[in-house]
Design a protein around this motif. Structure first.
Motif, short mmCIF file in Angstrom:
data_model
loop_
_atom_site.label_atom_id
_atom_site.label_comp_id
_atom_site.label_asym_id
_atom_site.label_seq_id
_atom_site.Cartn_x
_atom_site.Cartn_y
_atom_site.Cartn_z
N VAL A 139 43.93 48.94 35.72
CA VAL A 139 44.46 47.98 34.95
C VAL A 139 44.14 46.73 34.53
CG1 VAL A 139 46.10 48.71 36.82
CG2 VAL A 139 44.46 46.27 37.26
N ALA A 140 44.75 46.09 33.46
CA ALA A 140 44.64 44.79 32.75
C ALA A 140 45.65 43.17 33.63
CB ALA A 140 45.70 44.99 31.33
N SER A 141 45.38 42.22 33.73
CA SER A 141 46.18 41.08 34.28
C SER A 141 45.52 40.32 33.28
CB SER A 141 45.77 41.07 35.61
OG SER A 141 45.79 40.21 35.88
N ARG A 177 42.04 51.27 24.58
CA ARG A 177 43.73 50.81 26.71
C ARG A 177 44.26 50.17 26.36
NH1 ARG A 177 43.47 55.32 30.89
NH2 ARG A 177 41.71 55.26 31.70
N ARG A 178 42.56 48.85 27.23
CA ARG A 178 42.87 48.08 27.85
C ARG A 178 42.72 47.19 27.01
NH1 ARG A 178 36.72 50.55 28.83
NH2 ARG A 178 36.08 49.62 27.27
N GLN A 179 42.88 46.87 25.60
CA GLN A 179 43.98 46.07 24.86
C GLN A 179 44.82 45.73 24.53
OE1 GLN A 179 40.32 43.44 22.55
NE2 GLN A 179 43.16 43.17 23.47
N ARG A 210 39.85 39.11 21.32
CA ARG A 210 39.70 41.19 21.55
C ARG A 210 38.58 40.20 22.14
NH1 ARG A 210 43.99 42.61 20.25
NH2 ARG A 210 44.73 40.63 21.33
N TYR A 211 38.56 41.45 23.66
CA TYR A 211 37.50 42.16 24.14
C TYR A 211 35.91 41.99 23.36
CZ TYR A 211 41.13 42.26 28.59
OH TYR A 211 41.91 42.16 29.03
N GLU A 212 35.27 41.12 24.18
CA GLU A 212 33.49 41.82 23.06
C GLU A 212 33.07 42.54 23.69
OE1 GLU A 212 30.69 38.61 24.21
OE2 GLU A 212 32.10 37.38 23.30
N ASP A 213 33.24 43.66 25.10
CA ASP A 213 33.12 44.78 25.16
C ASP A 213 34.36 46.03 25.18
OD1 ASP A 213 31.75 47.14 25.97
OD2 ASP A 213 32.39 46.61 27.56
#
Length: 214
Positions: A139-141, A177-179, A210-213
């Motif tokens: 999930v993302a939070s 998807r995470r982003q 943005r996420y680095e990973d």
């Protein structure tokens, strides 16, 4: 001469017939494509009470013939809740909710990562923090401090916490998807901040780093 002329006539009309058939084929294929995948594109430009851009949903969910959205908010203060769900005829659902919780940022991070034994990626901008779990069904939070105007005393800090996940298949790869889930959660939270009556300015950035990973 007559034979030569009739040959040219035949070739000309054959070429025209070929192009006409090709155009018809393109139109038919285009019509079938629109019929079977138009669902998400028929959603409003912004879903979830006008808080989330449709493009985020399109990037996340698989193409489908039909799609529906539902959203609702209720309560004030510690009873506040805002939820939104986008479902498709392919049984994929993008679901998100924002609740007011009594929680510190550290406790929030431990709940989704450390205490659960799950690896996460993190990003933040000012007082807004976000994370996404790295497992397949993660999930993302999003976490935003919030002191409601009409809430009673509390023993600890309070914040709006958003949870977003996909039920069923997702169109995006794991990293994308995470982003996308995080963008969905962030846009929900910006909208919920005003609905919940949080004190303080609501000057949120256009998007989170943005996420680095990624």
């Amino acid at each position: 001469m007559a034979e030569r002329g009739s040959g040219r006539w035949w070739r000309t009309h054959s070429i025209r017939g070929f192009f006409a058939a090709a155009v018809i084929l393109v139109l038919v294929c285009g019509g079938l494509f629109v019929f079977f995948v138009k669902g998400l594109y028929l959603l409003p430009d912004k879903v979830c009470e006008g808080s989330v851009q449709r493009d985020v949903v399109i990037r996340t969910l698989p193409r489908a013939r039909a799609a529906d959205e539902w959203s609702d908010h209720r309560g004030r203060g510690t009873d506040f809740m805002f939820g939104c769900r986008v479902s498709t005829s392919g049984d994929s659902i993008l679901s998100g909710s924002v609740n007011l919780r009594e929680s510190s940022k550290d406790a929030w991070e431990r709940f989704y990562g450390g205490d659960a034994g799950t690896r996460v990626v993190r990003t933040s901008a000012g007082r807004v923090a976000a994370l996404a779990q790295l497992d397949d069904d993660g999930v993302a939070s999003v976490y935003v401090p919030c002191e409601p105007k009409d809430a009673g005393g509390a023993s600890g800090p309070r914040a709006l916490v958003a949870d977003v996940d996909v039920i069923g298949k997702s169109r995006a790869s794991r990293g994308d998807r995470r982003q996308d889930l995080t963008d969905f959660a962030y846009q929900l939270t910006r909208h919920a901040y005003a609905l919940a009556g949080c004190k303080g300015p609501s000057d949120f950035p256009g998007q989170l780093p943005r996420y680095e990973d990624h």
